[in-house]
Design a protein around this motif. Structure first.
Motif, PDB file in Angstrom:
ATOM      1  N   SER A 214      54.807 127.883  19.014  1.00 42.48           N
ATOM      2  CA  SER A 214      55.021 126.876  17.981  1.00 42.48           C
ATOM      3  C   SER A 214      53.986 127.123  16.885  1.00 42.48           C
ATOM      4  CB  SER A 214      54.830 125.478  18.564  1.00 42.48           C
ATOM      5  OG  SER A 214      54.771 124.527  17.532  1.00 42.48           O
ATOM      6  N   VAL A 215      54.473 127.262  15.654  1.00 41.97           N
ATOM      7  CA  VAL A 215      53.586 127.432  14.506  1.00 41.97           C
ATOM      8  C   VAL A 215      53.743 126.200  13.632  1.00 41.97           C
ATOM      9  CG1 VAL A 215      52.972 128.849  12.532  1.00 41.97           C
ATOM     10  CG2 VAL A 215      53.991 129.906  14.523  1.00 41.97           C
ATOM     11  N   ARG A 216      52.642 125.546  13.357  1.00 41.09           N
ATOM     12  CA  ARG A 216      52.660 124.371  12.483  1.00 41.09           C
ATOM     13  C   ARG A 216      51.791 124.680  11.277  1.00 41.09           C
ATOM     14  NH1 ARG A 216      51.184 118.011  13.477  1.00 41.09           N
ATOM     15  NH2 ARG A 216      51.910 117.436  11.430  1.00 41.09           N
ATOM     16  N   LEU A 217      52.334 124.429  10.119  1.00 42.47           N
ATOM     17  CA  LEU A 217      51.615 124.649   8.871  1.00 42.47           C
ATOM     18  C   LEU A 217      51.557 123.329   8.127  1.00 42.47           C
ATOM     19  CD1 LEU A 217      50.306 126.402   6.710  1.00 42.47           C
ATOM     20  CD2 LEU A 217      52.608 127.116   6.007  1.00 42.47           C
ATOM     21  N   SER A 218      50.358 122.899   7.796  1.00 35.87           N
ATOM     22  CA  SER A 218      50.222 121.646   7.054  1.00 35.87           C
ATOM     23  C   SER A 218      49.434 121.894   5.769  1.00 35.87           C
ATOM     24  CB  SER A 218      49.534 120.571   7.895  1.00 35.87           C
ATOM     25  OG  SER A 218      48.200 120.924   8.164  1.00 35.87           O
TER      26      SER A 218
ATOM     27  N   ARG B  29      49.403 134.592  16.307  1.00 30.88           N
ATOM     28  CA  ARG B  29      48.055 134.342  15.783  1.00 30.88           C
ATOM     29  C   ARG B  29      47.540 135.554  15.016  1.00 30.88           C
ATOM     30  NH1 ARG B  29      45.632 131.267  21.080  1.00 30.88           N
ATOM     31  NH2 ARG B  29      46.646 129.276  20.629  1.00 30.88           N
ATOM     32  N   GLU B  30      47.824 136.725  15.530  1.00 33.51           N
ATOM     33  CA  GLU B  30      47.421 137.960  14.846  1.00 33.51           C
ATOM     34  C   GLU B  30      48.075 138.043  13.467  1.00 33.51           C
ATOM     35  OE1 GLU B  30      48.865 142.398  15.494  1.00 33.51           O
ATOM     36  OE2 GLU B  30      47.587 141.710  17.137  1.00 33.51           O
TER      37      GLU B  30
ATOM     38  N   ASP C 257      43.126 128.253  18.153  1.00 34.88           N
ATOM     39  CA  ASP C 257      44.528 128.061  17.772  1.00 34.88           C
ATOM     40  C   ASP C 257      44.708 127.577  16.336  1.00 34.88           C
ATOM     41  OD1 ASP C 257      43.550 125.474  18.061  1.00 34.88           O
ATOM     42  OD2 ASP C 257      45.347 124.728  19.059  1.00 34.88           O
ATOM     43  N   THR C 258      43.612 127.505  15.565  1.00 34.50           N
ATOM     44  CA  THR C 258      43.675 126.903  14.232  1.00 34.50           C
ATOM     45  C   THR C 258      42.993 127.780  13.177  1.00 34.50           C
ATOM     46  OG1 THR C 258      43.610 124.716  15.240  1.00 34.50           O
ATOM     47  CG2 THR C 258      43.107 124.839  12.899  1.00 34.50           C
TER      48      THR C 258
ATOM     49  N   TRP D 156      46.898 126.171   9.600  1.00 36.99           N
ATOM     50  CA  TRP D 156      47.856 126.859  10.466  1.00 36.99           C
ATOM     51  C   TRP D 156      47.438 126.600  11.912  1.00 36.99           C
ATOM     52  CZ3 TRP D 156      51.687 130.359   8.685  1.00 36.99           C
ATOM     53  CH2 TRP D 156      51.654 130.635   7.312  1.00 36.99           C
ATOM     54  N   THR D 157      48.367 126.123  12.740  1.00 39.84           N
ATOM     55  CA  THR D 157      48.091 125.883  14.146  1.00 39.84           C
ATOM     56  C   THR D 157      49.144 126.605  14.972  1.00 39.84           C
ATOM     57  OG1 THR D 157      47.229 123.699  13.584  1.00 39.84           O
ATOM     58  CG2 THR D 157      47.685 124.117  15.904  1.00 39.84           C
ATOM     59  N   THR D 158      48.694 127.383  15.948  1.00 35.89           N
ATOM     60  CA  THR D 158      49.608 128.118  16.823  1.00 35.89           C
ATOM     61  C   THR D 158      49.362 127.690  18.259  1.00 35.89           C
ATOM     62  OG1 THR D 158      47.999 129.922  16.898  1.00 35.89           O
ATOM     63  CG2 THR D 158      49.810 130.149  15.335  1.00 35.89           C
ATOM     64  N   ASP D 159      50.441 127.423  18.958  1.00 37.21           N
ATOM     65  CA  ASP D 159      50.345 126.993  20.341  1.00 37.21           C
ATOM     66  C   ASP D 159      51.544 127.580  21.078  1.00 37.21           C
ATOM     67  OD1 ASP D 159      49.428 125.652  22.611  1.00 37.21           O
ATOM     68  OD2 ASP D 159      50.659 123.893  22.162  1.00 37.21           O
TER      69      ASP D 159
END
Length: 135
Positions: free
Chosen positions: A92-96, A20-21, A67-68, A82-85
């Motif tokens: 898990s990094v999701r980029l949409s 996240r950082e 997380d977003t 960007w979503t990090t979980d």
């Protein structure tokens, strides 16, 4: 208008706080992970200016949840999310990406051909992020 969507996801062997950082480090990490589709990157607090696929974007940065991170172009419908979980040492990094497309036959063509090309761009960003964090 019709929406065009693309997304990519990657698991990183790092704690979620570290990822996240990095995602929010516009002065450092983010400027180093850009793919060739991006140029002219400039970040100021709350705003990222960048040329994306030949068009200038002024991305307003917000974080609706911890997380977003949402980057919405104030000049067009382009939005990166960007979503990090994570748990433990895995994130898990999701980029949409979402943007409006054309209507009619051109819109159909865009909805079919654009997502795979955009997914490659997003995959490239996430691969570069993983490489940057592995250093």
């Amino acid at each position: 208008m019709n929406q065009i969507h693309a997304f990519a996801e990657r698991l990183l062997p790092l704690p979620v706080a570290r990822v996240r950082e990095a995602v929010t480090d516009y002065a450092g990490v983010r400027s180093r992970i850009l793919t060739p589709e991006f140029s002219g990157f400039r970040a100021t607090p709350g705003l990222v200016e960048v040329d994306f696929q030949g068009e200038r974007a002024e991305l307003v940065v917000s974080s609706p949840r911890p997380d977003t991170v949402v980057e919405a172009d104030r000049r067009s419908s382009l939005v990166f999310t960007w979503t990090t979980d994570g748990t433990g040492d895995t994130t898990s990094v999701r980029l949409s990406l979402a943007r409006d497309g054309a209507n009619g036959p051109l819109g159909l063509l865009q909805r079919v051909t654009a997502p795979p090309r955009l997914r490659l761009v997003l995959d490239g960003l996430l691969a570069n992020l993983a490489a940057e964090l592995a250093r």
